[in-house]
Structures are given as structure tokens and as C-alpha cells.
Design a protein around this motif. Structure first.
Motif, mmCIF file in Angstrom:
data_model
loop_
_atom_site.group_PDB
_atom_site.id
_atom_site.type_symbol
_atom_site.label_atom_id
_atom_site.label_comp_id
_atom_site.label_asym_id
_atom_site.label_seq_id
_atom_site.Cartn_x
_atom_site.Cartn_y
_atom_site.Cartn_z
ATOM 1 N N GLY A 3 -5.615 2.592 3.224
ATOM 2 C CA GLY A 3 -4.171 2.612 3.399
ATOM 3 C C GLY A 3 -3.499 3.855 2.852
ATOM 4 O O GLY A 3 -2.280 3.917 2.782
ATOM 5 N N LEU A 4 -4.274 4.864 2.455
ATOM 6 C CA LEU A 4 -3.763 6.106 1.889
ATOM 7 C C LEU A 4 -4.344 7.290 2.647
ATOM 8 O O LEU A 4 -5.250 7.146 3.453
ATOM 9 C CB LEU A 4 -4.142 6.211 0.410
ATOM 10 C CG LEU A 4 -3.681 5.074 -0.494
ATOM 11 C CD1 LEU A 4 -4.288 5.219 -1.881
ATOM 12 C CD2 LEU A 4 -2.170 5.032 -0.567
ATOM 13 N N GLN A 5 -3.829 8.491 2.369
ATOM 14 C CA GLN A 5 -4.412 9.725 2.899
ATOM 15 C C GLN A 5 -5.335 10.284 1.812
ATOM 16 O O GLN A 5 -4.890 10.528 0.692
ATOM 17 C CB GLN A 5 -3.342 10.747 3.261
ATOM 18 C CG GLN A 5 -2.543 10.395 4.494
ATOM 19 C CD GLN A 5 -3.392 10.223 5.732
ATOM 20 O OE1 GLN A 5 -3.402 9.147 6.308
ATOM 21 N NE2 GLN A 5 -4.102 11.242 6.138
ATOM 22 N N LEU A 65 0.849 -1.192 0.000
ATOM 23 C CA LEU A 65 0.000 0.000 0.000
ATOM 24 C C LEU A 65 0.886 1.245 0.000
ATOM 25 O O LEU A 65 1.894 1.292 0.697
ATOM 26 C CB LEU A 65 -0.913 0.012 1.220
ATOM 27 C CG LEU A 65 -1.857 -1.167 1.368
ATOM 28 C CD1 LEU A 65 -2.728 -0.997 2.598
ATOM 29 C CD2 LEU A 65 -2.714 -1.341 0.129
ATOM 30 N N GLY A 66 0.502 2.229 -0.779
ATOM 31 C CA GLY A 66 1.245 3.477 -0.853
ATOM 32 C C GLY A 66 2.309 3.522 -1.928
ATOM 33 O O GLY A 66 2.871 4.580 -2.191
ATOM 34 N N THR A 77 -3.088 10.486 -1.668
ATOM 35 C CA THR A 77 -1.633 10.357 -1.637
ATOM 36 C C THR A 77 -1.217 9.290 -0.637
ATOM 37 O O THR A 77 -1.999 8.909 0.230
ATOM 38 C CB THR A 77 -0.957 11.701 -1.290
ATOM 39 O OG1 THR A 77 0.461 11.574 -1.456
ATOM 40 C CG2 THR A 77 -1.276 12.160 0.115
ATOM 41 N N ALA A 78 0.019 8.839 -0.738
ATOM 42 C CA ALA A 78 0.557 7.864 0.212
ATOM 43 C C ALA A 78 1.255 8.548 1.380
ATOM 44 O O ALA A 78 1.488 7.923 2.404
ATOM 45 C CB ALA A 78 1.537 6.936 -0.496
ATOM 46 N N ALA A 79 1.570 9.836 1.248
ATOM 47 C CA ALA A 79 2.273 10.569 2.303
ATOM 48 C C ALA A 79 1.317 10.901 3.445
ATOM 49 O O ALA A 79 0.114 11.022 3.251
ATOM 50 C CB ALA A 79 2.874 11.848 1.734
ATOM 51 N N ASN A 80 1.865 11.090 4.633
ATOM 52 C CA ASN A 80 1.064 11.372 5.828
ATOM 53 C C ASN A 80 0.687 12.858 5.889
ATOM 54 O O ASN A 80 1.051 13.578 6.816
ATOM 55 C CB ASN A 80 1.821 10.954 7.090
ATOM 56 C CG ASN A 80 0.954 11.013 8.324
ATOM 57 O OD1 ASN A 80 -0.270 10.985 8.235
ATOM 58 N ND2 ASN A 80 1.573 11.129 9.471
ATOM 59 N N VAL A 81 -0.059 13.313 4.900
ATOM 60 C CA VAL A 81 -0.494 14.702 4.806
ATOM 61 C C VAL A 81 -1.570 14.967 5.860
ATOM 62 O O VAL A 81 -2.461 14.143 6.062
ATOM 63 C CB VAL A 81 -1.036 14.998 3.384
ATOM 64 C CG1 VAL A 81 -1.654 16.372 3.303
ATOM 65 C CG2 VAL A 81 0.078 14.834 2.371
ATOM 66 N N GLN A 82 -1.471 16.118 6.537
ATOM 67 C CA GLN A 82 -2.412 16.474 7.597
ATOM 68 C C GLN A 82 -3.141 17.770 7.248
ATOM 69 O O GLN A 82 -2.696 18.528 6.385
ATOM 70 C CB GLN A 82 -1.671 16.648 8.916
ATOM 71 C CG GLN A 82 -0.928 15.408 9.354
ATOM 72 C CD GLN A 82 -0.038 15.663 10.556
ATOM 73 O OE1 GLN A 82 -0.023 16.746 11.121
ATOM 74 N NE2 GLN A 82 0.717 14.656 10.938
ATOM 75 N N ALA A 83 -4.254 18.017 7.955
ATOM 76 C CA ALA A 83 -4.987 19.274 7.773
ATOM 77 C C ALA A 83 -4.031 20.434 8.054
ATOM 78 O O ALA A 83 -3.164 20.344 8.918
ATOM 79 C CB ALA A 83 -6.187 19.325 8.707
ATOM 80 N N ASP A 84 -4.174 21.515 7.311
ATOM 81 C CA ASP A 84 -3.358 22.737 7.367
ATOM 82 C C ASP A 84 -2.022 22.612 6.640
ATOM 83 O O ASP A 84 -1.271 23.564 6.583
ATOM 84 C CB ASP A 84 -3.114 23.232 8.796
ATOM 85 C CG ASP A 84 -4.374 23.791 9.423
ATOM 86 O OD1 ASP A 84 -5.239 24.290 8.682
ATOM 87 O OD2 ASP A 84 -4.499 23.714 10.656
#
Length: 187
Positions: A179-181, A62-63, A156-163
């Protein structure tokens, strides 16, 4: 001498070599097919979904970001293994078209020594990541201001967060799914 007939090798000629370009290295082999297009209403405009099926066990994770021989780039999401009485016959993954490579930045803050208030600092550069950017299914309303903003969905597969910032977009929501963001962007 008796030879054993096996269907396992018959499918070799139908497997597509797929290059791993992020989240691993090398080449993986599988079959890529489109999902049923009649499941999506005609007023929703999103790229067609694809499914990757590979032998079990597989090096696909995954990712991963993969490139097909035709040059299409996909982000690998979860779809689950096959269910069969004799065990797992194949592994199955959802593929989301990677439409952009975007600069990912995370907002940072400093505390003013005099006022003790948080203030914006230059954003931290988190690197260049593969992202699928799609229109949302419907226009969403910003209820507090009683206006609308143009929004898009990202995958995306990266651990992208709000803001966080993805290119010129601001991330307004980010959830872990398949398994993705997956979340929403505001321009």
C-alpha cells in the motif's frame, strides 16, 4: 442485576495513543511491537521493523504518517487483519520509520518549437513529504557502465515515480508494495 464480563475493555489500559500527522487527523489507539529481529541477516543494516495492532474496525489507513508518544514517526503499510474463525479480531499494520521530510519534485519537459525535441524544464514542486530512507541490502552494479553508484531504498505514501526527485536524490525505481511506494534512490 448481572454484569456481562468482556475481554474487549481489558486491553484499553495497554493501548497507546498515537497522533496522526499526515493522511488523516486526530489520535488512534493501538499496540506497537517490534518484529522478530532474527529474520534479518546480521550483514543487513536496516532499522528494526514494527507492527501496529488496532481494534477492528479502525480509523487507521494505509499511507498515514503517525507519531508515537516517544516522538518516533512512522509510515503505515499493510500487514493484513487477523484470521480467526469468529471473524476479524484486530487489524495489523507494518510501520516503517520516517527518517526525513523531503521536497518532492517531478521532472517536466517542453518541446522546442524549432527542433521539435523534448528539453528539460524546471521541475514541478509536488510538496514536502515524509520518507523513510534506508541503505540497500547490497551494493548494486550498473551493468551498462560496469561501475557502481551509491543507492538507498525509500518508502513513502506519496505516488512517487521513477525520475522524480526527493531532496538531493533521484528516484531510479518506484513500485507499489504494502500500500506504499517503495523503490530506490541514487545520489
Amino acid at each position: 442485576m448481572t454484569s456481562v464480563v468482556s475481554l474487549a475493555s481489558v486491553t484499553d489500559r495497554f493501548l497507546t495513543p498515537i497522533q496522526v500527522i499526515a493522511g488523516g487527523i486526530g489520535t488512534v489507539f493501538g499496540v506497537i511491537s517490534e518484529t522478530d529481529q532474527t529474520q534479518v541477516p546480521s550483514y543487513i543494516f536496516v532499522p528494526p521493523r514494527h507492527v501496529l495492532r488496532t481494534r477492528h474496525p479502525t480509523p487507521v489507513r494505509l499511507g498515514m504518517v503517525i507519531r508515537t508518544p516517544a516522538g518516533e514517526v512512522f509510515i503505515v503499510g499493510d500487514n493484513g487483519p487477523s484470521e480467526h474463525a469468529s471473524g476479524t479480531l484486530w487489524d495489523s499494520y507494518r510501520l516503517f520509520r520516517a527518517t526525513h521530510q523531503l521536497q518532492w519534485k517531478r521532472r517536466t519537459y517542453v518541446v522546442d518549437p524549432v527542433t521539435k525535441q523534448k528539453a528539460d524544464a524546471p521541475p514541478a514542486n509536488m510538496g514536502l513529504i515524509w520518507v523513510g530512507v534506508e541503505p540497500t541490502d547490497r551494493e548494486e552494479n550498473e551493468r551498462r557502465m560496469n561501475t557502481t553508484f551509491e543507492r538507498a531504498r525509500f518508502i513513502t505514501a506519496a505516488n512517487v515515480q521513477a525520475d522524480d526527485l526527493l531532496g538531493e536524490y533521484e528516484v531510479i525505481r518506484s513500485d507499489t508494495q504494502l500500500g506504499l511506494q517503495i523503490g530506490f534512490l541514487q545520489t
